[in-house]
Design a protein around this motif. Sequence first.
Motif, PDB file in Angstrom:
ATOM      1  N   LEU A  56       0.837  -1.197   0.000  1.00 43.01           N
ATOM      2  CA  LEU A  56       0.000   0.000   0.000  1.00 43.01           C
ATOM      3  C   LEU A  56       0.873   1.249   0.000  1.00 43.01           C
ATOM      4  N   GLY A  57       0.611   2.157  -0.920  1.00 46.64           N
ATOM      5  CA  GLY A  57       1.389   3.388  -1.030  1.00 46.64           C
ATOM      6  C   GLY A  57       0.963   4.430  -0.020  1.00 46.64           C
ATOM      7  N   ASP A  58       1.875   5.334   0.319  1.00 50.03           N
ATOM      8  CA  ASP A  58       1.562   6.383   1.288  1.00 50.03           C
ATOM      9  C   ASP A  58       0.431   7.291   0.807  1.00 50.03           C
ATOM     10  N   SER A  59       0.336   7.469  -0.508  1.00 45.07           N
ATOM     11  CA  SER A  59      -0.687   8.363  -1.052  1.00 45.07           C
ATOM     12  C   SER A  59      -2.107   7.887  -0.739  1.00 45.07           C
ATOM     13  N   LEU A  60      -2.268   6.586  -0.498  1.00 47.88           N
ATOM     14  CA  LEU A  60      -3.575   6.033  -0.160  1.00 47.88           C
ATOM     15  C   LEU A  60      -4.089   6.601   1.156  1.00 47.88           C
ATOM     16  N   PHE A  61      -3.166   7.045   1.991  1.00 45.80           N
ATOM     17  CA  PHE A  61      -3.524   7.523   3.320  1.00 45.80           C
ATOM     18  C   PHE A  61      -3.556   9.055   3.398  1.00 45.80           C
ATOM     19  N   ASP A  62      -3.454   9.705   2.259  1.00 49.01           N
ATOM     20  CA  ASP A  62      -3.527  11.167   2.204  1.00 49.01           C
ATOM     21  C   ASP A  62      -4.909  11.592   1.719  1.00 49.01           C
ATOM     22  N   LEU A  63      -5.589  12.366   2.531  1.00 45.14           N
ATOM     23  CA  LEU A  63      -6.935  12.828   2.187  1.00 45.14           C
ATOM     24  C   LEU A  63      -6.855  14.005   1.222  1.00 45.14           C
ATOM     25  N   LYS A  64      -7.482  13.838   0.076  1.00 43.93           N
ATOM     26  CA  LYS A  64      -7.530  14.903  -0.934  1.00 43.93           C
ATOM     27  C   LYS A  64      -8.944  15.493  -0.951  1.00 43.93           C
ATOM     28  N   LEU A  65      -9.075  16.723  -0.484  1.00 45.26           N
ATOM     29  CA  LEU A  65     -10.387  17.351  -0.333  1.00 45.26           C
ATOM     30  C   LEU A  65     -10.755  18.177  -1.551  1.00 45.26           C
ATOM     31  N   PRO A  66     -12.019  18.116  -1.970  1.00 43.89           N
ATOM     32  CA  PRO A  66     -12.490  18.987  -3.059  1.00 43.89           C
ATOM     33  C   PRO A  66     -12.657  20.408  -2.539  1.00 43.89           C
ATOM     34  N   PRO A  67     -12.784  21.392  -3.431  1.00 39.96           N
ATOM     35  CA  PRO A  67     -12.981  22.786  -3.001  1.00 39.96           C
ATOM     36  C   PRO A  67     -14.279  22.940  -2.212  1.00 39.96           C
ATOM     37  N   GLY A  68     -14.285  23.920  -1.307  1.00 40.13           N
ATOM     38  CA  GLY A  68     -15.510  24.257  -0.592  1.00 40.13           C
ATOM     39  C   GLY A  68     -15.785  23.438   0.649  1.00 40.13           C
ATOM     40  N   VAL A  69     -14.820  22.635   1.099  1.00 47.48           N
ATOM     41  CA  VAL A  69     -15.021  21.823   2.299  1.00 47.48           C
ATOM     42  C   VAL A  69     -14.666  22.640   3.541  1.00 47.48           C
TER      43      VAL A  69
END
Length: 244
Positions: free
Chosen positions: A219-232
């Motif tokens: 499992l890559g580290d990027s899997l555990f990084d939350l990427k939020l859409p605009p307006g959150v």
Amino acid sequence: MMKNLKWTCFVGSVLVCAWGLCPVLAYAAEDEGDEKALQEVREVVKQLQARYEKTKDLQADFTQKTVIEGFERSIASSGKVYIKKPGRLRWNYLDPSVEDIYVNRDDVKVYVPEHKQVLVGKLTQMAASKAPLELLLGAAKLEESFDIEPTPGKGRGVGGIRLLTLLPKSREGEAGRSLQRIVLEVFPKTYFIRTLSLHEVSGNVSNFEFSSLQPNIGLGDSLFDLKLPPGVEVVKAPVFSAPQ
């Protein structure tokens, strides 16, 4: 009430799942019970620890059924969980609603897309204890947080393997005051965690069942990084008390 209940369940699950990736050995608590049962508990703990010591990362599906004291119908949900050494955990509720929980060492983010809101905080502050973080990082032993005993009654799971009952040693903090005991079942042969039941002092019970376990798939580290859409909207999580 449901938010507090879900968080208590999550913290309890972190304690158990994180223990599974800790390079330590826990022993069953000594008491005046059946010595054969205690020996079986020690063997289950030994096998469980040996399995997870070889595990660098883990992906699994889970189902959760929560029975709330005073309500006839249980609440069912399901999703996926990902764990990676050291200190990374992603817990995704997918049904009936989406809620994503990300843990990176002490940092926690709880994202609810429907509400366009993310709760951010520290695991040690939100749990009011260092235990979940220390276990997730492999810096503590399960026996420091729990007494481990044979489960009363039938006391056996699939394959006739002894169930483990975990009793919190401390009643400090939000989770400590809420959690009465955890009952743990492992898979035959592999000794990965199959089911766990969180029993609260209030009478609420949350049952988790894990399936489709895939260990060491890189499992890559990027899997555990939350990427939020605009307006959150970003909301600071509550602090229950200083870590003990």
